[in-house]
Design a protein around this motif. Structure first.
Motif, short mmCIF file in Angstrom:
data_model
loop_
_atom_site.label_atom_id
_atom_site.label_comp_id
_atom_site.label_asym_id
_atom_site.label_seq_id
_atom_site.Cartn_x
_atom_site.Cartn_y
_atom_site.Cartn_z
N LEU A 1 0.98 -1.30 0.06
CA LEU A 1 -0.22 -0.05 -0.09
C LEU A 1 0.82 1.38 0.10
CD1 LEU A 1 -2.74 -1.07 2.56
CD2 LEU A 1 -2.91 -0.56 0.10
N VAL A 2 1.84 1.20 0.83
CA VAL A 2 2.93 2.54 0.74
C VAL A 2 3.44 2.79 -0.53
CG1 VAL A 2 4.72 3.37 2.09
CG2 VAL A 2 3.27 2.57 3.39
N PHE A 3 4.08 1.56 -0.85
CA PHE A 3 4.79 1.54 -2.17
C PHE A 3 3.64 2.22 -3.23
CE2 PHE A 3 5.80 -0.04 -6.47
CZ PHE A 3 7.09 0.22 -6.47
N VAL A 4 2.46 1.66 -3.23
CA VAL A 4 1.54 2.01 -4.57
C VAL A 4 1.50 3.89 -4.18
CG1 VAL A 4 -0.85 2.46 -5.25
CG2 VAL A 4 0.29 0.10 -4.56
N GLN A 5 1.18 4.35 -2.94
CA GLN A 5 1.14 5.65 -2.54
C GLN A 5 2.31 6.48 -3.00
OE1 GLN A 5 -1.66 7.40 -1.52
NE2 GLN A 5 -2.63 5.05 -1.95
N VAL A 6 3.65 5.93 -2.73
CA VAL A 6 4.82 6.54 -3.32
C VAL A 6 4.85 6.54 -4.70
CG1 VAL A 6 7.18 6.27 -3.01
CG2 VAL A 6 5.97 6.08 -0.91
N ASN A 7 4.60 5.37 -5.23
CA ASN A 7 4.62 5.43 -6.77
C ASN A 7 3.59 6.29 -7.51
OD1 ASN A 7 4.72 4.35 -9.34
ND2 ASN A 7 3.27 2.69 -9.09
N GLN A 8 2.59 6.53 -6.81
CA GLN A 8 1.72 7.57 -7.54
C GLN A 8 2.19 9.01 -7.21
OE1 GLN A 8 -2.20 6.70 -5.72
NE2 GLN A 8 -2.83 5.06 -6.96
N ALA A 9 2.97 9.31 -6.12
CA ALA A 9 3.44 10.61 -5.71
C ALA A 9 4.61 10.84 -6.53
CB ALA A 9 3.84 10.71 -4.23
#
Length: 181
Positions: A18-26
């Motif tokens: 979940l954190v990787f997806v958020q960082v990926n989007q940012a």
């Protein structure tokens, strides 16, 4: 405690994704992957460096004929931080950095000391009951029963006696018990 560990092993990977997806989007996919790779490389470098230091100290102690110094909590925390950095994920990287940074290390050392003290107290109460007592419960030492027994009154152990005298072939005497002497 085991349930907590199982839940942690299940929850941490899900949270890392979940954190990787958020960082990926940012910041984008390639910068996110580069950050994870940099964290893993940094962690492996730290673990290798600390391992060499520990090995060198052990060799020096052995060559000088003295006991090695007990591992300092700082060295163990540095290795733990490096291992956490090697695990791919941003959460483990942040926790690993908390173990490594000089201004957060005392906080992590205090948390670890409290956790270990609580764990040791729990284990002592499980084995000895509440309050002070023997770590073997009410039974005392496991060797107490052996000390209290008079010699020769123990169980008979059946076996084979092999007598080996120099210059003679080995003779086997399987007709006697070990207690028939």
């Amino acid at each position: 405690m085991r349930l907590l560990l199982v839940l942690a092993f299940l929850a941490v990977p899900v949270l890392e994704i979940l954190v990787f997806v958020q960082v990926n989007q940012a910041i984008g996919v390639w910068p996110a992957i580069a950050l994870l790779a940099a964290g893993s490389l940094l962690g492996s470098w730290i673990v290798r460096r600390e391992g060499r230091k520990a090995w060198r100290k052990l060799q020096e102690a052995a060559q000088s004929g003295r006991m090695p110094e007990p591992g300092a909590p700082g060295g163990a925390m540095t290795v733990a931080g490096g291992v956490l950095l090697m695990i791919p994920g941003f959460i483990t990287d942040v926790v690993g950095l908390l173990f490594l940074l000089p201004f957060t290390r005392p906080l992590m050392r205090g948390l670890g000391a409290r956790f270990l003290a609580r764990r040791i107290r729990t284990l002592a109460e499980k084995t000895a009951g509440p309050g002070l007592g023997s770590p073997f419960g009410g039974a005392g030492s496991p060797f107490q029963a052996m000390r209290d027994q008079p010699s020769g009154s123990g169980p008979v152990i059946h076996g084979e006696v092999i007598r080996d005298e120099p210059g003679r072939p080995a003779a086997r005497d399987s007709s006697r018990d070990l207690t028939d002497r």
